[in-house]
Design an enzyme around this catalytic site. Structure first.
Site, short mmCIF file in Angstrom:
data_model
loop_
_atom_site.label_atom_id
_atom_site.label_comp_id
_atom_site.label_asym_id
_atom_site.label_seq_id
_atom_site.Cartn_x
_atom_site.Cartn_y
_atom_site.Cartn_z
N LYS A 146 11.22 1.27 4.09
CA LYS A 146 11.26 2.21 5.01
C LYS A 146 11.22 1.48 6.49
O LYS A 146 12.07 1.93 7.11
CB LYS A 146 10.16 3.29 4.87
CG LYS A 146 10.25 4.30 3.99
CD LYS A 146 8.87 5.08 3.74
CE LYS A 146 9.00 6.00 2.62
NZ LYS A 146 7.83 6.73 2.23
N GLN B 158 1.68 7.06 3.84
CA GLN B 158 2.27 6.77 2.44
C GLN B 158 1.15 7.29 1.45
O GLN B 158 -0.11 7.02 1.28
CB GLN B 158 2.42 5.34 2.39
CG GLN B 158 3.25 5.24 0.94
CD GLN B 158 4.63 5.70 0.90
OE1 GLN B 158 5.30 5.76 1.73
NE2 GLN B 158 4.98 5.96 -0.30
N ASP C 191 7.44 13.80 7.02
CA ASP C 191 7.75 13.94 5.79
C ASP C 191 7.86 15.67 5.45
O ASP C 191 7.98 16.01 4.17
CB ASP C 191 6.31 13.69 4.81
CG ASP C 191 6.39 12.31 4.44
OD1 ASP C 191 7.33 11.77 3.88
OD2 ASP C 191 5.38 11.37 4.36
N1 GUN Z 1 4.72 8.86 -2.09
C1 GUN Z 1 5.60 9.24 -2.85
N2 GUN Z 1 6.67 9.84 -2.13
C2 GUN Z 1 6.11 9.82 -0.95
C3 GUN Z 1 6.72 10.58 0.35
O1 GUN Z 1 8.03 11.13 0.03
N3 GUN Z 1 6.22 10.26 1.55
C4 GUN Z 1 5.04 9.85 1.52
N4 GUN Z 1 4.42 9.77 2.64
N5 GUN Z 1 4.37 9.12 0.44
C5 GUN Z 1 4.81 9.44 -0.68
#
Ligand code: GUN
Length: 287
Positions: A54, A98, A121
């Site tokens: 990311k 995350q 998100d």
């Molecule tokens: N862990 C697995 N998928 C995601 C996501 O889309 N966002 C976040 N913040 N954590 C994750």
């Protein structure tokens, strides 16, 4: 039949270039870059890879990203304080925590604390509610990435029977919401771990979306001939990364399929960039 491959990596690349142009315009106009603050608690190896990807994607698209790396022993209240600090920081536009979090931290407490205008998100209940009501502020990244792939691939959704396997808050539920919303107009069925005779339902799907988190669960006999198959799963089997779909058998029967890796994953990241840009635009327009 051998299925066509829906190349998420390539589609995401094109989309990321569009975001880079928009981010450069934003910077020219406002004198700052859209800024994503990511929080990583602990040292889960998969999460470390996701967060690094990311960050790299932000950098390549001309967005600013800051990583807040905290030890696995961090208390819930210390994490909450960081979220509150980032909520108040005027130069931070998007906040991402995350998942998964260490077991002593309640993810709901943390996700609810992220300011809804910075919730890239789209996990905050306000943003989930807005999505269900058809007036989204941010679209959840993975389902939005799937919708974008379908659009770019020329799939016409109205009237299709879409079968979603999985009912998670992150993918299954919002995926169903996006597919059924006005404009998309698919007829949606959601299957999950308690569904009986699951193959008899998945075989009805003109569009089949696998998001249950079990390696190679979807076999050829669960797929309607000529279906479009979207594989959201990422599972590690020994050294290999595989999806929730048994690619080698399903490719013989489907019309189109997404690979793992190189399918949905890159689209998810591209959508996060888009949401960060949207968050930055929301901040300047509310000044
Ligand atoms: N862990 C697995 N998928 C995601 C996501 O889309 N966002 C976040 N913040 N954590 C994750």
């Amino acid at each position: 039949m051998t299925a066509g491959i829906i190349d998420g990596k390539q589609i995401a690349e094109g989309f990321r270039q569009e975001i880079a142009v928009a981010a450069a315009d934003f910077q020219k106009l406002h004198g700052l870059k859209p800024h994503l603050a990511a929080i990583l608690v602990g040292d889960d190896p998969a999460s470390q890879v996701y967060v690094r990807n990311k960050e790299r994607a932000c950098e390549k698209a001309g967005l600013k990203s800051t990583l807040h790396r905290l030890p696995s022993t961090t208390s819930e209240s210390d994490l909450l304080h960081l979220v509150q600090r980032l909520n108040a920081a005027t130069d931070v536009h998007g906040i991402l925590c995350q998942l998964p979090l260490p077991r002593h931290i309640n993810p709901v407490t943390i996700l609810d604390a992220i300011h809804p205008l910075k919730d890239v998100d789209a996990f905050h209940p306000e943003n989930v509610g807005r999505l269900l009501q058809g007036r989204p502020r941010f679209l959840p990244c993975t389902p939005a990435g799937v919708m974008k792939m379908l659009e770019v691939s020329g799939v016409s959704l109205p009237g299709l029977h879409a079968v979603v396997i999985g009912r998670s808050d992150i993918v299954g539920k919002p995926m169903a919401a996006l597919l059924m919303q006005r404009g998309a107009d698919a007829t949606v069925t959601v299957c999950h771990s308690r569904t009986q005779e699951i193959a008899s339902i998945t075989r009805q799907g003109d569009l089949l979306i696998a998001a249950l988190g079990i390696a190679e669960f979807v076999k050829a006999d669960m797929v309607k001939p000529g279906a479009i198959v979207i594989d959201v799963g990422i599972n590690r089997v020994g050294e290999r990364l595989v999806g929730d779909v048994d690619f080698s058998s399903v490719t013989q029967i489907a019309a189109a399929i997404t690979p793992v890796p190189g399918g949905v994953g890159p689209m998810t990241i591209a959508m996060l960039l888009k949401n960060t840009l949207t968050a930055a635009e929301l901040t300047v327009s509310s000044r």
